[in-house]
Motif scaffolding. Structure first.
Motif, short mmCIF file in Angstrom:
data_model
loop_
_atom_site.label_atom_id
_atom_site.label_comp_id
_atom_site.label_asym_id
_atom_site.label_seq_id
_atom_site.Cartn_x
_atom_site.Cartn_y
_atom_site.Cartn_z
N PHE A 13 0.87 -0.95 -0.01
CA PHE A 13 -0.06 -0.03 -0.14
C PHE A 13 0.81 1.35 -0.16
O PHE A 13 0.69 2.22 -0.73
CB PHE A 13 -0.96 0.21 1.22
N ALA A 47 1.28 4.39 -2.63
CA ALA A 47 1.01 5.76 -2.19
C ALA A 47 2.06 6.72 -2.29
O ALA A 47 1.94 7.77 -2.54
CB ALA A 47 0.37 5.74 -0.60
N ARG A 58 -13.83 3.29 -0.31
CA ARG A 58 -12.49 3.58 0.18
C ARG A 58 -11.91 2.46 1.03
O ARG A 58 -11.31 2.37 2.00
CB ARG A 58 -12.44 4.90 1.22
N PRO A 106 -9.53 -0.81 1.64
CA PRO A 106 -8.08 -0.91 1.71
C PRO A 106 -7.58 -1.52 0.48
O PRO A 106 -6.13 -1.21 0.35
CB PRO A 106 -7.70 -1.64 2.96
N ARG A 123 -9.04 3.14 -1.79
CA ARG A 123 -7.90 3.78 -1.21
C ARG A 123 -6.75 3.56 -1.96
O ARG A 123 -5.94 4.90 -2.49
CB ARG A 123 -7.73 3.33 0.40
N MET A 168 -4.54 6.66 -4.63
CA MET A 168 -3.22 6.97 -4.56
C MET A 168 -2.44 6.66 -5.48
O MET A 168 -1.70 7.70 -5.89
CB MET A 168 -2.66 6.05 -3.36
N TYR A 190 -11.79 11.59 -2.63
CA TYR A 190 -12.49 10.25 -1.94
C TYR A 190 -13.74 10.51 -1.32
O TYR A 190 -14.05 11.43 -0.66
CB TYR A 190 -11.69 9.64 -0.79
#
Lengths: 286, 286
Positions: B131, B135, B170, B172, B176, B180, B191
């Protein structure tokens, strides 16, 4: 006709409260467990601004009863050497928190350096693990400025849920994580940056504005939505923020001054998180 | 008067191209290095939908010349047991990629389970490390649906830079991270989610819309900005997406159908990333 004025969000006072609490916790650890909470500060090279920042952090540590241990590395330090040094500090039981002063210089892979810090000592909230924790809601330390901003919002009873939060700036330690923290608090979040078109119209939709771009008076007051909460995380030469303060103040409901708003909260958060790190590390050894 | 129709973004065709390329790479690895790229699939319990998904992924692996190795764990598996099992697979040199089918059940700490997967085998892009890489721009695997969406945009020459991208949802592993990734491509990113007020007006500002909310026809066609690019990552009962397709299609310039848009790209990205993982792992051993 008198102009309405936003309430100031006093970061100086809130930071003092937090540092007082931190000092009490540091004293208790030192007295009861014979452990002095210790922050390692790592500086590569001798950039004058960085030297000043590190000294300031060290002084604040001392005043709050924390020990700071400084590691000065030459400007010629390689990524591998810096990673090694951070690995040594990460493994050292006498070190509870690690602060790598940044920027570290163009020849160093900053991300690799940050990720050499053990997440449980990452009191500055710069590792990938800490970022993911902020973004996904796991355990980890907040980046200090975003974490300080959330503390300010909480103190002034601002609940971001349902607010449209606009974050101007997307740095990995400020804009990106503060947006993720606000998303975690159920704000609708918009990230703006240098490629954003129609910035003014997006800013004017913000119930909560976080300016984190590092350009003096970049956000003009007339773009502030009446009643908005304005967090100015900019800190530019001459004590000037990213937001035109005097005009923004006539429109906002709450606003952080510069200086005395976000700035003091950053370092207070660093100290508080160093104690957060020291407490489980020391008790785990019992 | 004939109504204008958006061009369809054909995920089925693009996925086939990607899988053909993946199969060639798998064959080369098998022939030249005597290593069969292997994906471990881990399933906790026997939820029928999850069983179906895992079987489909295994079949696609076989067809592309990848081996899949299945680990079936009882529904009563604890977090610690699952973490252990994932640690064993992470350390096994015969396994190149690991897929933990999720959701894993409420009694398991899903984040802890995901983070037990070695990042270099995290071909489903679910770890904190992955992640953060999405990001912050570091090395790591993309979550498969977000990664597949970016491949679709690239294929249709959609450059997100300067676009206002609105992501509805949103989670994970979808909302999200795709936000990113789009921020990394220099889009202005908003978002939205269940707490968002005035969703319609925010959606109507979107040059690029990603619907990832999992509610049939949740986005009404009249909210689509004329000329927008519409990515529908929803997949609901009855092959219905999150966007009202027939009306959205008369306003958008490009739109993904459901099925046949985002869906096929997800699994193709999983297979491609398994080869990405296998290639350096096998060559590193030479």
């Amino acid at each position: 006709m008198p102009t309405a004025q936003a309430q100031l969000m006093n970061g100086t006072d809130l930071a003092r409260t937090l540092i007082d609490d931190t000092a009490r916790r540091a004293a208790a650890l030192t007295r009861d467990q014979h452990v002095v909470p210790t922050l390692a500060t790592v500086l590569v090279g001798d950039d004058p601004a960085s030297v000043t920042y590190v000294r300031m952090k060290q002084k604040r540590c001392e005043r709050a009863g924390l020990r700071s241990e400084h590691v000065a590395l030459p400007a010629s330090t390689s990524t591998a050497q810096l990673v090694d040094a951070l690995g040594v500090l990460s493994a050292d039981p006498g070190i509870h928190g690690i602060l790598l002063q940044h920027p570290v210089g163009d020849h160093i892979d900053e991300r690799a350096a940050f990720d050499a810090i053990a997440p449980e000592k990452d009191v500055d909230g710069v590792t990938s693990q800490s970022f993911a924790a902020m973004a996904l809601g796991g355990n980890g330390f907040a980046s200090c400025t975003p974490g300080g901003i959330i503390r300010l919002l909480d103190h002034y009873a601002v609940d971001p849920a349902g607010m449209h939060a606009v974050v101007v700036g997307r740095s990995p330690i400020l804009g990106r994580p503060v947006g993720m923290l606000l998303l975690g608090r159920n704000a609708t979040v918009t990230y703006c940056h240098s490629h954003t078109r129609n910035l003014g119209s997006i800013v004017s939709a913000a119930d909560l504005l976080v300016a984190a771009v590092g350009k003096p008076n970049f956000i003009v007051g007339e773009d502030i939505k009446p009643g908005a909460v304005v967090i100015d995380a900019g800190y530019n030469a001459g004590n000037i923020g990213d937001v035109e303060f005097s005009s923004a103040r006539t429109r906002a409901s709450l606003i952080t001054p510069v200086p005395g708003g976000v700035g003091p909260m950053t370092i207070a958060t660093l100290l508080a998180q160093t104690i957060d790190a020291a407490e489980p590390q020391t008790t785990a050894g019992e």
